[in-house]
Design an enzyme around this catalytic site. Structure first.
Site, PDB file in Angstrom:
ATOM      1  N   HIS A 159       0.852  -1.190   0.000  1.00  0.00           N
ATOM      2  CA  HIS A 159       0.000   0.000   0.000  1.00  0.00           C
ATOM      3  C   HIS A 159       0.884   1.234   0.000  1.00  0.00           C
ATOM      4  O   HIS A 159       1.878   1.302   0.729  1.00  0.00           O
ATOM      5  CB  HIS A 159      -0.892  -0.002   1.245  1.00  0.00           C
ATOM      6  CG  HIS A 159      -1.711   1.244   1.418  1.00  0.00           C
ATOM      7  ND1 HIS A 159      -1.390   2.233   2.323  1.00  0.00           N
ATOM      8  CD2 HIS A 159      -2.838   1.660   0.782  1.00  0.00           C
ATOM      9  CE1 HIS A 159      -2.294   3.197   2.250  1.00  0.00           C
ATOM     10  NE2 HIS A 159      -3.178   2.874   1.329  1.00  0.00           N
TER      11      HIS A 159
ATOM     12  N   HIS B  58       1.668  10.972  -2.334  1.00  0.00           N
ATOM     13  CA  HIS B  58       0.449  10.790  -1.559  1.00  0.00           C
ATOM     14  C   HIS B  58      -0.281  12.127  -1.562  1.00  0.00           C
ATOM     15  O   HIS B  58       0.144  13.075  -0.911  1.00  0.00           O
ATOM     16  CB  HIS B  58       0.790  10.356  -0.132  1.00  0.00           C
ATOM     17  CG  HIS B  58      -0.373   9.783   0.599  1.00  0.00           C
ATOM     18  ND1 HIS B  58      -0.407   9.665   1.961  1.00  0.00           N
ATOM     19  CD2 HIS B  58      -1.550   9.281   0.161  1.00  0.00           C
ATOM     20  CE1 HIS B  58      -1.549   9.122   2.325  1.00  0.00           C
ATOM     21  NE2 HIS B  58      -2.257   8.882   1.253  1.00  0.00           N
TER      22      HIS B  58
END
Length: 582
Positions: free
Chosen positions: A126, A172
């Site tokens: 992830h 991110h």
């Protein structure tokens, strides 16, 4: 000899002694060496066949001779200059407890790899590009390389336009993380994809791109991977291909452009009906920093709606699908996305189409807690028998911690996505799972997760099932920490006071943890304590061994730890302990 200060002014000396072979090892050596002094290659071969029930080592005398030579060369620097062809008791002891020479589980792929991808648990990362926390760490291709070297088979990349909107960065989104160029990540994946395993690597894309940038991504992906890239023959797969047929191939998984357009229409339509805060209206990504759901909406439905996969932006300024969309769509081997409606609708199985669905960890956990078993487990297991279910960490795991993976595995979820840059028991359990099947990154799901009973009953993870078998674990000794840690890592004033926690992680009915006695002031403690664990679901049980110092916190601090799948352990085996320092 080790020196330790006492009361700030006196020095106390402790002798570090070599660990002696346990009684069991001495008896085995005596039995197979005949004279009790030297064990020949042929005698070692008989031991491996008889005592360990070993199918890993070739039973030929030439292979046994190779093992003896390997042990001697590792233990004795001058072994190659002397005419020595047999093992001493100490050599035999070293061999049995060596993780490298005598691994606790098989190192070859041995499971059937010809079933569809949906029949396997897959080693899944992830935010694979992050070097640290989820808010401010650096993005880099380095953690991707580390993950691939470990055997991870699913790499996640979040795609965003750069400041000029002309190039693609990986980062991110909506955080302070520093970006890395997409091309660097793609080249790293190409170079290291099959270092640890020949089985397929899946790249999951969470993209936030305009159509022209999606076309650039399509070009970069095609040029970088070339013939390694797998293109499905049809837009709609009725069944996933097999890991065996996809060896040395790269697959792309994301939401198709058409589904993004529908998601945009739904979002804009709902925004016209009611005022929605900017934080919640933009929180449709995997890692949305969403607010707590209101009380009039079920927790799992809210988590599902605000935390499912999203693949932005494939609409032009007029709100139509861009002419560039088919180029990008052609790359997608595993289609992601969710149908309209809530969690129950998302888990419906389509007869002529397979797909991937992503759920936030709290969506599944809360659904399991708040509903009867058959309301959640039946549709979840039905869905995951044919489709791919991915579970990902909630957005509030800022420090890259992880959740308990067994909830996902016991519901058939193939992709339990983990922060590989994290730390802790959950991550060690993940690594333990994928040491199975030769560490290839694909582990066949147990049969009980792939079938339904005569009345549509499915496996109930909370059921009080009778034991199928039992596991006997004997903790012999501990050694080696003085080489991995500073002398005063555990205690400034004396050697550590070691004890061992040993137990089972798995289905609720099998979970158990026990302790050995504490051994004071000893770098090489000898316990010789045995524990027996009855197992009702051995297919998804893991033996956990943790070594602690009495003077340190039991929660996070380990001198050593190991986690192994019970189904992979060889009979009568003597595993070593993999040491990891925080």
């Amino acid at each position: 000899m080790g020196n330790y200060r006492v009361c700030w002014c006196f020095t106390r000396k402790f002798k570090i002694s070599e660990a002696e072979p346990p009684t069991d090892v001495k008896e085995a050596f005596k039995k197979y060496s005949d004279d009790g002094i030297r064990m020949t290659a042929d005698q070692l071969r008989r031991f491996l066949e008889d005592y360990q029930g070993d199918n890993e080592h070739d039973s030929s005398i030439s292979e046994a001779e190779r093992i003896v030579e390997q042990i001697l060369h590792k233990r004795h620097h001058l072994a190659k200059f002397i005419n020595r062809k047999a093992l001493s008791l100490e050599d035999f002891h070293h061999f049995l407890f060596s993780v490298d020479l005598n691994p606790p589980i098989r190192s070859q792929v041995h499971q059937d790899m010809t079933a569809p991808l949906s029949h396997y648990f897959i080693y899944t990362g992830h935010n694979s590009y992050l070097t640290g926390n989820q808010l401010s760490s650096k993005c880099s291709e380095v953690p991707i390389i580390k993950a691939l070297k470990r055997g991870v088979r699913v790499i996640e990349l979040d795609l965003w336009p750069n400041s000029s909107k002309k190039h693609v960065h990986v980062l991110h989104g909506r955080t302070l993380t520093s970006p890395v160029e997409l091309l660097r990540c793609l080249k790293a994946i190409k170079e290291y994809a099959f270092v640890a395993s020949p089985y397929p690597v899946i790249i999951t894309l969470e993209d936030h791109l305009t159509p022209d940038l999606q076309a650039k991504v399509a070009q970069m992906v095609t040029e970088t991977f070339g013939p390694m890239l797998y293109f499905p023959e049809s837009e709609k797969l009725e069944e996933f291909p097999t890991p065996e047929s996809l060896k040395y191939r790269i697959l792309i998984s994301t939401k198709p452009p058409k589904e993004y357009l529908e998601a945009e229409d739904d979002k804009h339509g709902s925004s016209r009906k009611s005022h929605v805060s900017s934080s919640s209206s933009s929180s449709d990504d995997d890692d949305s920093w969403s607010e707590e759901p209101s009380r009039n909406v079920s927790y799992e439905e809210k988590c599902f709606k605000s935390g499912s996969d999203r693949s932005d932006h494939d609409v032009d300024t007029e709100g139509k699908i861009s002419p560039l969309s088919p180029i990008y769509k052609r790359l997608i081997a595993i289609h992601a996305g969710k149908p309209k409606g809530g969690l129950k609708d998302a888990l419906k199985v389509e007869k002529d189409k397979v797909r991937r669905l992503s759920l936030a960890e709290q969506a599944l956990e809360k659904a399991v807690e708040n509903h009867r078993h058959d309301v959640v487990s039946l549709p979840t297991l039905r869905f995951s028998q044919k489709n791919i279910l991915r579970i990902y960490p909630k957005g509030t795991r800022i420090t890259s911690t992880n959740y308990k993976p067994l909830i996902g595995w016991l519901h058939g979820a193939q992709m339990v996505a983990f922060n590989m840059q994290g730390y802790g028991r959950s991550l060690w359990l993940m690594h333990g799972m994928f040491r199975a099947n030769g560490g290839c990154g694909y582990v066949k799901k147990p049969d009980f997760l792939m079938r339904q009973g005569p009345t549509n009953e499915v496996f109930n993870r909370k059921a009080k099932l009778p034991p199928k078998t039992s596991l006997k674990v004997k903790i012999y000794m501990g050694d080696g920490w003085r080489f991995d840690f500073k002398k005063t890592h555990f205690d400034k004033y004396s050697p550590p006071d070691f004890y061992t926690r040993v137990g089972i992680a798995g289905a609720p009915v099998d979970k158990k943890m026990k302790k050995t006695k504490m051994k004071e002031d000893n770098w090489t403690p000898v316990w010789n304590e045995e524990f027996t664990f009855p197992l009702s679901v051995p297919e998804l049980a893991f033996v956990r061994i943790e070594v602690h110092d009495y003077n340190m916190s039991e929660k996070d601090d380990f001198a050593g730890q190991i986690c192994l799948p019970v189904s992979e352990l060889r009979p009568e085996d003597i595993p070593g302990i993999e040491r990891e320092a925080k």
